[in-house]
Design a protein around this motif. Structure first.
Motif, PDB file in Angstrom:
ATOM      1  N   TYR A   1      -9.837 -20.428  -0.440  1.00 30.65           N
ATOM      2  CA  TYR A   1      -9.455 -20.252   0.955  1.00 30.65           C
ATOM      3  C   TYR A   1      -8.628 -18.990   1.141  1.00 30.65           C
ATOM      4  O   TYR A   1      -7.853 -18.592   0.279  1.00 30.65           O
ATOM      5  N   SER A   2      -8.823 -18.371   2.309  1.00 29.50           N
ATOM      6  CA  SER A   2      -8.087 -17.167   2.684  1.00 29.50           C
ATOM      7  C   SER A   2      -7.335 -17.469   3.975  1.00 29.50           C
ATOM      8  O   SER A   2      -7.849 -17.250   5.077  1.00 29.50           O
ATOM      9  N   PRO A   3      -6.116 -17.990   3.869  1.00 27.59           N
ATOM     10  CA  PRO A   3      -5.371 -18.363   5.076  1.00 27.59           C
ATOM     11  C   PRO A   3      -4.850 -17.146   5.822  1.00 27.59           C
ATOM     12  O   PRO A   3      -4.442 -16.150   5.219  1.00 27.59           O
ATOM     13  N   GLU A   4      -4.882 -17.233   7.140  1.00 28.82           N
ATOM     14  CA  GLU A   4      -4.357 -16.184   8.001  1.00 28.82           C
ATOM     15  C   GLU A   4      -3.302 -16.797   8.924  1.00 28.82           C
ATOM     16  O   GLU A   4      -3.550 -17.841   9.521  1.00 28.82           O
ATOM     17  N   THR A   5      -2.163 -16.154   9.005  1.00 28.83           N
ATOM     18  CA  THR A   5      -1.090 -16.666   9.866  1.00 28.83           C
ATOM     19  C   THR A   5      -1.567 -16.754  11.304  1.00 28.83           C
ATOM     20  O   THR A   5      -1.361 -17.744  12.002  1.00 28.83           O
ATOM     21  N   SER A   6      -2.231 -15.696  11.763  1.00 29.56           N
ATOM     22  CA  SER A   6      -2.962 -15.723  13.030  1.00 29.56           C
ATOM     23  C   SER A   6      -4.276 -15.000  12.770  1.00 29.56           C
ATOM     24  O   SER A   6      -4.339 -14.095  11.931  1.00 29.56           O
ATOM     25  N   ALA A   7      -5.315 -15.400  13.478  1.00 27.69           N
ATOM     26  CA  ALA A   7      -6.654 -14.893  13.184  1.00 27.69           C
ATOM     27  C   ALA A   7      -6.713 -13.370  13.239  1.00 27.69           C
ATOM     28  O   ALA A   7      -6.206 -12.751  14.180  1.00 27.69           O
ATOM     29  N   LEU A   8      -7.345 -12.779  12.225  1.00 26.14           N
ATOM     30  CA  LEU A   8      -7.394 -11.326  12.084  1.00 26.14           C
ATOM     31  C   LEU A   8      -8.677 -10.718  12.620  1.00 26.14           C
ATOM     32  O   LEU A   8      -8.947  -9.547  12.380  1.00 26.14           O
ATOM     33  N   GLU A   9      -9.476 -11.490  13.356  1.00 28.06           N
ATOM     34  CA  GLU A   9     -10.808 -11.070  13.795  1.00 28.06           C
ATOM     35  C   GLU A   9     -11.725 -10.955  12.564  1.00 28.06           C
ATOM     36  O   GLU A   9     -11.283 -11.057  11.434  1.00 28.06           O
ATOM     37  N   THR A  10     -13.010 -10.719  12.827  1.00 22.95           N
ATOM     38  CA  THR A  10     -13.990 -10.789  11.751  1.00 22.95           C
ATOM     39  C   THR A  10     -13.733  -9.777  10.633  1.00 22.95           C
ATOM     40  O   THR A  10     -13.612 -10.133   9.465  1.00 22.95           O
ATOM     41  N   ALA A  11     -13.645  -8.504  10.989  1.00 24.75           N
ATOM     42  CA  ALA A  11     -13.476  -7.482   9.953  1.00 24.75           C
ATOM     43  C   ALA A  11     -12.129  -7.607   9.255  1.00 24.75           C
ATOM     44  O   ALA A  11     -12.028  -7.429   8.033  1.00 24.75           O
ATOM     45  N   GLY A  12     -11.081  -7.907  10.011  1.00 18.49           N
ATOM     46  CA  GLY A  12      -9.770  -8.099   9.409  1.00 18.49           C
ATOM     47  C   GLY A  12      -9.749  -9.268   8.443  1.00 18.49           C
ATOM     48  O   GLY A  12      -9.122  -9.207   7.376  1.00 18.49           O
ATOM     49  N   GLY A  13     -10.441 -10.333   8.827  1.00 19.16           N
ATOM     50  CA  GLY A  13     -10.528 -11.505   7.952  1.00 19.16           C
ATOM     51  C   GLY A  13     -11.304 -11.209   6.680  1.00 19.16           C
ATOM     52  O   GLY A  13     -10.926 -11.644   5.583  1.00 19.16           O
ATOM     53  N   ILE A  14     -12.385 -10.452   6.815  1.00 13.97           N
ATOM     54  CA  ILE A  14     -13.174 -10.071   5.637  1.00 13.97           C
ATOM     55  C   ILE A  14     -12.340  -9.190   4.717  1.00 13.97           C
ATOM     56  O   ILE A  14     -12.328  -9.383   3.491  1.00 13.97           O
ATOM     57  N   ARG A  15     -11.636  -8.220   5.303  1.00 15.46           N
ATOM     58  CA  ARG A  15     -10.813  -7.322   4.478  1.00 15.46           C
ATOM     59  C   ARG A  15      -9.780  -8.108   3.679  1.00 15.46           C
ATOM     60  O   ARG A  15      -9.566  -7.844   2.494  1.00 15.46           O
ATOM     61  N   LYS A  16      -9.145  -9.066   4.306  1.00 15.09           N
ATOM     62  CA  LYS A  16      -8.128  -9.865   3.607  1.00 15.09           C
ATOM     63  C   LYS A  16      -8.744 -10.685   2.480  1.00 15.09           C
ATOM     64  O   LYS A  16      -8.140 -10.873   1.424  1.00 15.09           O
ATOM     65  N   ALA A  17      -9.973 -11.145   2.690  1.00 12.51           N
ATOM     66  CA  ALA A  17     -10.616 -12.028   1.712  1.00 12.51           C
ATOM     67  C   ALA A  17     -11.347 -11.283   0.600  1.00 12.51           C
ATOM     68  O   ALA A  17     -11.779 -11.904  -0.372  1.00 12.51           O
ATOM     69  N   LEU A  18     -11.494  -9.975   0.723  1.00 12.24           N
ATOM     70  CA  LEU A  18     -12.278  -9.218  -0.269  1.00 12.24           C
ATOM     71  C   LEU A  18     -11.824  -9.436  -1.720  1.00 12.24           C
ATOM     72  O   LEU A  18     -12.663  -9.581  -2.614  1.00 12.24           O
ATOM     73  N   PRO A  19     -10.522  -9.461  -2.003  1.00  2.00           N
ATOM     74  CA  PRO A  19     -10.120  -9.708  -3.390  1.00  2.00           C
ATOM     75  C   PRO A  19     -10.587 -11.072  -3.908  1.00  2.00           C
ATOM     76  O   PRO A  19     -10.876 -11.217  -5.099  1.00  2.00           O
ATOM     77  N   LEU A  20     -10.658 -12.058  -3.028  1.00  2.00           N
ATOM     78  CA  LEU A  20     -11.138 -13.382  -3.442  1.00  2.00           C
ATOM     79  C   LEU A  20     -12.657 -13.377  -3.625  1.00  2.00           C
ATOM     80  O   LEU A  20     -13.193 -14.004  -4.532  1.00  2.00           O
ATOM     81  N   LEU A  21     -13.346 -12.659  -2.745  1.00  2.00           N
ATOM     82  CA  LEU A  21     -14.808 -12.563  -2.840  1.00  2.00           C
ATOM     83  C   LEU A  21     -15.219 -11.734  -4.054  1.00  2.00           C
ATOM     84  O   LEU A  21     -16.195 -12.053  -4.727  1.00  2.00           O
ATOM     85  N   SER A  22     -14.490 -10.683  -4.313  1.00  3.83           N
ATOM     86  CA  SER A  22     -14.749  -9.709  -5.391  1.00  3.83           C
ATOM     87  C   SER A  22     -16.237  -9.430  -5.589  1.00  3.83           C
ATOM     88  O   SER A  22     -16.774  -9.619  -6.673  1.00  3.83           O
ATOM     89  N   PRO A  23     -16.922  -8.979  -4.534  1.00  9.75           N
ATOM     90  CA  PRO A  23     -18.355  -8.700  -4.665  1.00  9.75           C
ATOM     91  C   PRO A  23     -18.593  -7.428  -5.473  1.00  9.75           C
ATOM     92  O   PRO A  23     -17.796  -6.481  -5.417  1.00  9.75           O
ATOM     93  N   SER A  24     -19.694  -7.402  -6.230  1.00  7.46           N
ATOM     94  CA  SER A  24     -20.039  -6.170  -6.942  1.00  7.46           C
ATOM     95  C   SER A  24     -20.509  -5.127  -5.937  1.00  7.46           C
ATOM     96  O   SER A  24     -20.272  -3.933  -6.096  1.00  7.46           O
ATOM     97  N   ASP A  25     -21.168  -5.573  -4.879  1.00  6.86           N
ATOM     98  CA  ASP A  25     -21.552  -4.694  -3.774  1.00  6.86           C
ATOM     99  C   ASP A  25     -21.741  -5.524  -2.504  1.00  6.86           C
ATOM    100  O   ASP A  25     -20.878  -5.557  -1.656  1.00  6.86           O
TER     101      ASP A  25
END
Length: 238
Positions: free
Chosen positions: A82-106
């Motif tokens: 899970y990638s909790p957000e104190t207040s919603a960061l919108e789609t791109a902001g939410g994705i950016r925050k979650a990128l380290p958890l997703l750790s996609p190769s591409d």
């Protein structure tokens, strides 16, 4: 190993769901149910059936209820973080925050938690990854586009010959973005962490560089945006 095991998926579940009130006053919108099964559970079952393993879900409003309902994903044969957000960061902001958890190769898959698309062939979408990887000007996004619904008749972007643009082209069809797409991690590399950031401007910038592709999907798809729409879907589907 299934080739899809390595492609992570991000489910967007941080929205407040204002238009769904009062249903969302005590329940996050993606936990609303159609025939006694939540929208998120339906997505997770489809992802598991397609062979994916790694799923990240963001949340803000009543996020603890999402974690309580879904746990670590073992019930779906998935690994959920899970990638909790104190207040919603919108789609791109939410994705950016979650990128380290997703750790996609591409590339990675992103699905709006509040869409209902039974029979969606996720495997068919994932098959596009090898094509995207082989293209010289590597696309930053591949969007699933749908016919414009009644509540959004003007559509979002134009589609012609698998290319998605913000500008009308001869023979292009204006369609609605489904909230389902493949993204390259580089689309989000310049976003500041924990800053509210919308996705559409990033996509338009990439479109101007011919780096957004897509396909038209004509199967069942619904944006579960109002209590009336939820009620209609419950009445219509088994």
């Amino acid at each position: 190993m299934n080739q899809y095991n390595l492609i992570p998926c991000f489910l967007l579940a941080a929205g407040r769901g204002q238009r769904m009130r009062p249903l969302t006053d005590e329940l996050p919108k993606p936990l609303l149910t159609i025939k006694n099964k939540s929208l998120l559970a339906r997505h997770l079952e489809a992802l598991s059936a397609a062979g994916l393993k790694k799923v990240v879900i963001n949340h803000a409003w009543l996020g603890n209820k999402i974690e309580e309902a879904l746990g670590n994903g073992s019930q779906f044969d998935l690994n959920i973080t899970y990638s909790p957000e104190t207040s919603a960061l919108e789609t791109a902001g939410g994705i950016r925050k979650a990128l380290p958890l997703l750790s996609p190769s591409d590339y990675f898959l992103v699905i709006n938690g509040d869409v209902f698309s039974p029979n969606l062939l996720i495997q068919g979408l994932l098959d596009r990854v090898s094509t995207l990887r082989s293209m010289p000007n590597q696309p930053l996004a591949h969007l699933l586009m749908v016919p414009n619904p009644i509540q959004h008749p003007e559509g979002d972007f134009y589609l012609k010959d698998s290319k998605v643009t913000n500008e009308p082209l001869d023979g292009a069809e204006k369609l609605t973005f489904s909230g389902i797409g493949l993204y390259h991690r580089d689309l989000f590399k310049d976003i500041e962490l924990n800053v509210l950031t919308k996705l559409a401007p990033l996509l338009r910038e990439a479109m101007a560089k011919n780096q957004v592709f897509g396909e038209k999907y004509v199967g069942p798809w619904h944006d579960v945006g109002t209590p009336q729409r939820l009620q209609e879907l419950n009445a219509a589907h088994e």
